[in-house]
Design an enzyme around this catalytic site. Structure first.
Site, PDB file in Angstrom:
ATOM      1  N   GLU A  13       5.954  -0.743  -5.915  1.00 30.89           N
ATOM      2  CA  GLU A  13       7.193  -0.717  -5.126  1.00 30.89           C
ATOM      3  C   GLU A  13       8.437  -0.730  -6.018  1.00 30.89           C
ATOM      4  OE1 GLU A  13       7.639  -3.944  -2.314  1.00 30.89           O
ATOM      5  OE2 GLU A  13       9.555  -3.204  -1.613  1.00 30.89           O
ATOM      6  N   LYS A  38       5.158   2.541  -2.716  1.00 34.93           N
ATOM      7  CA  LYS A  38       6.040   2.012  -1.671  1.00 34.93           C
ATOM      8  C   LYS A  38       7.490   2.250  -2.125  1.00 34.93           C
ATOM      9  CE  LYS A  38       7.149  -2.275   0.814  1.00 34.93           C
ATOM     10  NZ  LYS A  38       6.546  -3.392   1.536  1.00 34.93           N
TER      11      LYS A  38
HETATM   12  P1  13P Z   1      11.789  -4.496   4.104  1.00 33.51           P
HETATM   13  O1  13P Z   1      11.046  -3.511   4.952  1.00 33.51           O
HETATM   14  O2  13P Z   1      12.434  -5.612   4.855  1.00 33.51           O
HETATM   15  O3  13P Z   1      12.692  -3.838   3.104  1.00 33.51           O
HETATM   16  O4  13P Z   1      10.683  -5.234   3.221  1.00 33.51           O
HETATM   17  C1  13P Z   1       9.679  -4.512   2.661  1.00 33.51           C
HETATM   18  C2  13P Z   1       9.200  -5.255   1.493  1.00 33.51           C
HETATM   19  O5  13P Z   1       8.040  -5.593   1.405  1.00 33.51           O
HETATM   20  C3  13P Z   1      10.177  -5.585   0.443  1.00 33.51           C
HETATM   21  O6  13P Z   1       9.496  -5.953  -0.733  1.00 33.51           O
END
Ligand code: 13P
Length: 346
Positions: A179, A221
Site C-alpha cells: 500500500e 493497494k
Molecule cells: P481508508 O479507506 O479509510 O483510506 O483506509 C484504507 C486503509 O487501510 C488505510 O491504510
C-alpha cells in the site's frame, strides 16, 4: 520460490474474487481512539473490542467482503464467550488479515515527509500471525504532496521497505498487500497527483522486482489519482477513473493478483462512484481485478450510528452491510445513485 506459493496464489485470488473486496478495520489504537473521540465514544479497549465485534459479526458480510484486515490488539481479542475473532472470521467464510507495519514516522532530514517502520523482528511476527490464522498482511507507506515534496529519497526508502516487507510475508505464508498511499491532503491538481502516483508506483515495482517479490502472490493497494481535497478544480468522476486507470496500466505487471483501492478520505459515495466508473469503462482492458480495500468509506456510517450504544448494533450493522453491498456493485461496474438508494431499502 516460497514453499507457500500455491497457498499464496489461492489466497490472493480469493481476496479479489468477483464482486468482493477487502475491509480494513486495522486502525491503530491511536487512530481508532481519535475516530471514537470525534463522536464522544469512550476510548477504552472494551469499546474497541465491541466495535470490531459489531463489524465482524455483521450477517451476510462475507457475501461482499473477502477478508477483514485486523490490528494487533484485535487479532488477540475474542467474543464475550471467548471465541477468538480469527475463528469468527473463518467460520463466516472470510480470510483474516493483519496490519504488520508499526506506523509512519518522520523521515530524518526530510521535513513534512514520513517513512513507515516495522521491519525489525518482522519475520518472527509474521510467523506468529500465521500460527494465529492470518493469511494476508498489510503495510502502508505514506507519500505527501506539497511544495518541493515528495522527495525521491522519501519514495525510495518507502519503496525499499515495502519490498522488504512483501518478500518476508511471502516467505512466511502471508499474501502481502502493498500500500503506497499518495495523500489526498493539499490543493494539488489531478495532473500533479498523476505524476507523483506514477513515480511512486514505478519505484515501488522496481523494488518489488529487485527484491524477488512474486507478483501473482501479492495485491496492490493504491490510492486513486485525484485532485487534492483543497484544489479549486475538482475533476469529474470519469476524469478520476480515466487518470487512475491510465496510471495503473503503466505500472503493476499483468501478473499482479489484484488491485484493491484505499478510500483515503473520499466520501463513501465518491469512492464507490470512482471504483464503479473504472470497472464499467475499463474492466475489459485491465489485466487484474480492480476492487476496494476501504476503511472509512465502509465503516463511517456504521460508526456514526453506533456511537458506543449496545441497542444500536443491529442498525449499525445494516449500514455497514449497505456500504459493503454498494462497493461490491462498484467492483462490478454496477454502482449508481439509484443503486445506492435501492440497496438501502433491501
Ligand atoms: P481508508 O479507506 O479509510 O483510506 O483506509 C484504507 C486503509 O487501510 C488505510 O491504510
Amino acid at each position: 520460490m516460497s514453499t507457500h506459493a500455491q497457498e499464496l496464489k489461492t489466497t490472493a485470488q480469493a481476496l479479489v474474487a468477483k464482486g468482493k473486496g477487502i475491509l480494513a478495520i486495522d486502525e491503530s489504537n491511536g487512530t481508532c481512539n481519535q475516530r471514537f473521540a470525534n463522536l464522544s465514544i469512550p476510548t477504552t479497549e472494551e469499546n474497541r473490542r465491541s466495535y470490531r465485534k459489531l463489524i465482524l459479526t455483521t450477517p451476510q458480510l462475507s457475501t461482499y467482503i473477502s477478508g477483514p484486515i485486523l490490528f494487533d490488539e484485535t487479532i488477540r481479542q475474542t467474543t464475550r464467550n471467548g471465541k477468538p475473532f480469527v475463528q469468527v472470521i473463518t467460520e463466516a467464510g472470510m480470510i483474516p488479515g493483519i496490519k504488520v507495519d508499526t506506523g509512519a514516522k518522520d523521515l530524518a532530514a526530510h521535513p513534512r515527509e514520513k517513512v513507515t517502520e516495522g521491519l525489525d523482528g518482522l519475520r518472527d511476527r509474521i510467523a506468529e500471525y500465521y500460527r494465529m490464522g492470518a493469511r494476508f498482511a498489510k503495510w502502508r507507506a505514506v507519500i505527501t504532496i506539497g511544495e518541493g515534496i515528495p522527495s525521491q529519497a522519501c519514495i525510495d526508502v518507502n519503496a525499499h521497505a515495502l519490498a522488504r516487507y512483501a518478500v518476508l510475508c511471502q516467505e512466511g505464508g502471508l499474501v502481502p498487500i502493498v500500500e503506497p498511499e499518495v495523500l489526498i491532503d493539499g490543493d494539488h491538481t489531478l495532473e500533479r497527483c498523476y505524476q507523483v502516483s506514477d513515480r511512486t508506483l514505478h519505484t515501488v515495482f522496481a523494488q518489488l522486482y529487485a527484491q524477488g517479490v512474486a507478483f501473482d502472490q501479492m495485491i496492490l493497494k493504491p490510492s486513486m489519482v485525484i485532485a487534492g481535497k483543497d484544489c479549486p478544480q475538482q475533476p469529474s468522476v470519469d476524469e478520476v477513473a480515466d487518470a487512475t486507470i491510465r496510471c495503473l496500466r503503466k505500472n503493476p505487471p499483468a501478473t499482479v493478483a489484484g488491485v484493491a483501492f484505499l478510500s483515503g478520505g473520499q466520501s463513501a459515495e465518491q469512492s464507490a462512484a470512482h471504483l464503479s466508473s473504472m470497472n464499467a469503462r475499463y474492466q475489459s482492458i485491465c489485466p487484474w481485478p480492480v476492487t476496494f480495500s476501504y476503511a472509512r468509506a465502509i465503516q463511517q456510517p456504521a460508526l456514526e450510528h453506533w456511537r458506543g450504544e449496545g441497542q444500536r448494533v443491529a442498525e449499525a450493522q445494516q449500514r455497514l452491510l449497505h456500504r459493503a453491498k454498494c462497493n461490491s456493485a462498484a467492483s462490478l461496474g454496477d454502482y449508481s445513485s439509484e443503486v445506492e438508494r435501492e440497496l438501502a431499502l433491501v
